[in-house]
Write a protein that holds these residues in place. Structure first.
Motif, PDB file in Angstrom:
ATOM      1  N   ALA A  70      78.537  39.221  28.293  1.00 34.25           N
ATOM      2  CA  ALA A  70      79.448  38.101  28.534  1.00 34.25           C
ATOM      3  C   ALA A  70      79.291  37.059  27.436  1.00 34.25           C
ATOM      4  CB  ALA A  70      79.165  37.492  29.892  1.00 34.25           C
ATOM      5  N   ASP A  71      80.396  36.385  27.112  1.00 29.96           N
ATOM      6  CA  ASP A  71      80.373  35.384  26.047  1.00 29.96           C
ATOM      7  C   ASP A  71      79.302  34.330  26.259  1.00 29.96           C
ATOM      8  OD1 ASP A  71      82.513  36.835  25.277  1.00 29.96           O
ATOM      9  OD2 ASP A  71      83.950  35.208  25.404  1.00 29.96           O
ATOM     10  N   ALA A  72      79.204  33.807  27.473  1.00 33.71           N
ATOM     11  CA  ALA A  72      78.295  32.703  27.756  1.00 33.71           C
ATOM     12  C   ALA A  72      76.836  33.095  27.542  1.00 33.71           C
ATOM     13  CB  ALA A  72      78.506  32.197  29.176  1.00 33.71           C
ATOM     14  N   SER A  73      76.486  34.366  27.690  1.00 31.99           N
ATOM     15  CA  SER A  73      75.083  34.753  27.575  1.00 31.99           C
ATOM     16  C   SER A  73      74.567  34.693  26.137  1.00 31.99           C
ATOM     17  CB  SER A  73      74.860  36.139  28.173  1.00 31.99           C
ATOM     18  OG  SER A  73      75.617  37.089  27.484  1.00 31.99           O
ATOM     19  N   MET A  74      75.434  34.643  25.146  1.00 29.36           N
ATOM     20  CA  MET A  74      75.006  34.489  23.752  1.00 29.36           C
ATOM     21  C   MET A  74      74.643  33.041  23.445  1.00 29.36           C
ATOM     22  SD  MET A  74      75.011  37.215  21.773  1.00 29.36           S
ATOM     23  CE  MET A  74      75.177  36.513  20.141  1.00 29.36           C
ATOM     24  N   VAL A  75      75.322  32.107  24.067  1.00 25.68           N
ATOM     25  CA  VAL A  75      75.085  30.685  23.814  1.00 25.68           C
ATOM     26  C   VAL A  75      73.666  30.326  24.260  1.00 25.68           C
ATOM     27  CG1 VAL A  75      75.785  28.330  24.388  1.00 25.68           C
ATOM     28  CG2 VAL A  75      77.516  30.102  23.983  1.00 25.68           C
ATOM     29  N   GLY A  76      72.941  29.674  23.376  1.00 22.64           N
ATOM     30  CA  GLY A  76      71.571  29.267  23.676  1.00 22.64           C
ATOM     31  C   GLY A  76      70.523  30.218  23.122  1.00 22.64           C
ATOM     32  N   LEU A  77      70.928  31.392  22.673  1.00 21.39           N
ATOM     33  CA  LEU A  77      69.968  32.319  22.085  1.00 21.39           C
ATOM     34  C   LEU A  77      69.520  31.816  20.720  1.00 21.39           C
ATOM     35  CD1 LEU A  77      71.466  35.841  22.910  1.00 21.39           C
ATOM     36  CD2 LEU A  77      69.630  34.613  24.090  1.00 21.39           C
ATOM     37  N   MET A  78      68.293  32.177  20.363  1.00 19.10           N
ATOM     38  CA  MET A  78      67.732  31.783  19.082  1.00 19.10           C
ATOM     39  C   MET A  78      67.848  32.934  18.106  1.00 19.10           C
ATOM     40  SD  MET A  78      66.673  28.768  19.709  1.00 19.10           S
ATOM     41  CE  MET A  78      65.160  27.979  19.293  1.00 19.10           C
ATOM     42  N   GLY A  79      67.955  32.585  16.835  1.00 22.17           N
ATOM     43  CA  GLY A  79      68.028  33.591  15.788  1.00 22.17           C
ATOM     44  C   GLY A  79      67.453  33.042  14.499  1.00 22.17           C
ATOM     45  N   ARG A  80      67.553  33.833  13.447  1.00 26.88           N
ATOM     46  CA  ARG A  80      67.055  33.415  12.137  1.00 26.88           C
ATOM     47  C   ARG A  80      68.136  33.689  11.103  1.00 26.88           C
ATOM     48  NH1 ARG A  80      62.111  32.035  10.614  1.00 26.88           N
ATOM     49  NH2 ARG A  80      61.247  32.872  12.526  1.00 26.88           N
ATOM     50  N   VAL A  81      68.328  32.737  10.204  1.00 23.18           N
ATOM     51  CA  VAL A  81      69.342  32.873   9.152  1.00 23.18           C
ATOM     52  C   VAL A  81      68.858  33.899   8.126  1.00 23.18           C
ATOM     53  CG1 VAL A  81      70.561  31.658   7.301  1.00 23.18           C
ATOM     54  CG2 VAL A  81      70.151  30.514   9.481  1.00 23.18           C
ATOM     55  N   THR A  82      69.740  34.857   7.803  1.00 15.00           N
ATOM     56  CA  THR A  82      69.435  35.850   6.777  1.00 15.00           C
ATOM     57  C   THR A  82      70.332  35.692   5.553  1.00 15.00           C
ATOM     58  OG1 THR A  82      70.858  37.456   7.892  1.00 15.00           O
ATOM     59  CG2 THR A  82      68.511  37.535   8.411  1.00 15.00           C
ATOM     60  N   GLY A  83      71.409  34.939   5.690  1.00 12.81           N
ATOM     61  CA  GLY A  83      72.308  34.627   4.579  1.00 12.81           C
ATOM     62  C   GLY A  83      72.807  33.202   4.762  1.00 12.81           C
ATOM     63  N   THR A  84      72.716  32.367   3.751  1.00 16.00           N
ATOM     64  CA  THR A  84      73.012  30.938   3.850  1.00 16.00           C
ATOM     65  C   THR A  84      74.276  30.641   4.657  1.00 16.00           C
ATOM     66  OG1 THR A  84      71.951  30.565   1.721  1.00 16.00           O
ATOM     67  CG2 THR A  84      73.391  28.815   2.537  1.00 16.00           C
ATOM     68  N   VAL A  85      74.131  29.712   5.608  1.00 12.47           N
ATOM     69  CA  VAL A  85      75.236  29.252   6.456  1.00 12.47           C
ATOM     70  C   VAL A  85      75.611  27.860   5.960  1.00 12.47           C
ATOM     71  CG1 VAL A  85      75.884  28.616   8.807  1.00 12.47           C
ATOM     72  CG2 VAL A  85      74.337  30.544   8.439  1.00 12.47           C
ATOM     73  N   ARG A 114      74.313  22.665   6.008  1.00 12.28           N
ATOM     74  CA  ARG A 114      73.962  23.833   5.200  1.00 12.28           C
ATOM     75  C   ARG A 114      72.611  24.303   5.721  1.00 12.28           C
ATOM     76  NH1 ARG A 114      75.440  25.971   0.185  1.00 12.28           N
ATOM     77  NH2 ARG A 114      73.777  27.172  -0.796  1.00 12.28           N
ATOM     78  N   ILE A 115      72.546  25.564   6.128  1.00 10.94           N
ATOM     79  CA  ILE A 115      71.330  26.104   6.733  1.00 10.94           C
ATOM     80  C   ILE A 115      70.861  27.272   5.877  1.00 10.94           C
ATOM     81  CG2 ILE A 115      70.285  26.973   8.846  1.00 10.94           C
ATOM     82  CD1 ILE A 115      72.764  25.823  10.366  1.00 10.94           C
ATOM     83  N   GLU A 116      69.652  27.158   5.368  1.00 12.82           N
ATOM     84  CA  GLU A 116      69.105  28.123   4.411  1.00 12.82           C
ATOM     85  C   GLU A 116      68.463  29.328   5.113  1.00 12.82           C
ATOM     86  OE1 GLU A 116      69.621  27.861   1.204  1.00 12.82           O
ATOM     87  OE2 GLU A 116      70.551  25.889   1.381  1.00 12.82           O
ATOM     88  N   PRO A 117      68.369  30.453   4.401  1.00 17.36           N
ATOM     89  CA  PRO A 117      67.709  31.638   4.960  1.00 17.36           C
ATOM     90  C   PRO A 117      66.289  31.330   5.438  1.00 17.36           C
ATOM     91  CG  PRO A 117      68.875  32.216   2.962  1.00 17.36           C
ATOM     92  CD  PRO A 117      68.922  30.710   3.077  1.00 17.36           C
ATOM     93  N   GLY A 118      65.918  31.945   6.544  1.00 13.08           N
ATOM     94  CA  GLY A 118      64.601  31.739   7.139  1.00 13.08           C
ATOM     95  C   GLY A 118      64.591  30.682   8.224  1.00 13.08           C
ATOM     96  N   THR A 119      65.625  29.856   8.297  1.00  6.56           N
ATOM     97  CA  THR A 119      65.695  28.787   9.293  1.00  6.56           C
ATOM     98  C   THR A 119      65.964  29.368  10.672  1.00  6.56           C
ATOM     99  OG1 THR A 119      66.585  27.287   7.622  1.00  6.56           O
ATOM    100  CG2 THR A 119      66.866  26.630   9.926  1.00  6.56           C
ATOM    101  N   VAL A 120      65.234  28.873  11.671  1.00  5.25           N
ATOM    102  CA  VAL A 120      65.470  29.271  13.060  1.00  5.25           C
ATOM    103  C   VAL A 120      66.661  28.464  13.571  1.00  5.25           C
ATOM    104  CG1 VAL A 120      64.518  29.327  15.391  1.00  5.25           C
ATOM    105  CG2 VAL A 120      63.051  29.841  13.440  1.00  5.25           C
TER     106      VAL A 120
END
Length: 72
Positions: A2-17, A46-52
Motif C-alpha cells: 500500500a502507498d501509505a506503508s512506504m511513507v516513514g521508511l528510512m533509506g540511504r541516498v545512492t545517487g545525489t538528490v 540537495r542530499i548527497e550520497p550516503g545520507t540517511v
C-alpha cells in the motif's frame, strides 16, 4: 504494498538528490532492499550520497520524495 506503508521508511541516498536532478535511494522494504528514483521533499534541498533519508511521499511504482533523516 500500500502507498501509505512506504511513507516513514528510512533509506540511504545512492545517487545525489537535488533540484533538477533525479536521484536514487535504497530502501529496506518487502523483506529486502530496493532502489527508487528520488526527489527532494523541499525543492531547494540537495542530499548527497550516503545520507540517511526518510520517505515523505511515494508515487508508485518506483518514485519517492525524501528528506534528510538527521540534521547535519
Amino acid at each position: 504494498m500500500a502507498d501509505a506503508s512506504m511513507v516513514g521508511l528510512m533509506g540511504r541516498v545512492t545517487g545525489t538528490v537535488g533540484p533538477g536532478l533525479v536521484g536514487e535511494v535504497i530502501v529496506r522494504v518487502r523483506g529486502g532492499a530496493e532502489h527508487f528514483l528520488a526527489h527532494p521533499a523541499t525543492a531547494t534541498d540537495r542530499i548527497e550520497p550516503g545520507t540517511v533519508v526518510m520517505v515523505v511521499e511515494y508515487l508508485p511504482p518506483r518514485t519517492v520524495y525524501v528528506t534528510a533523516a538527521y540534521d547535519s
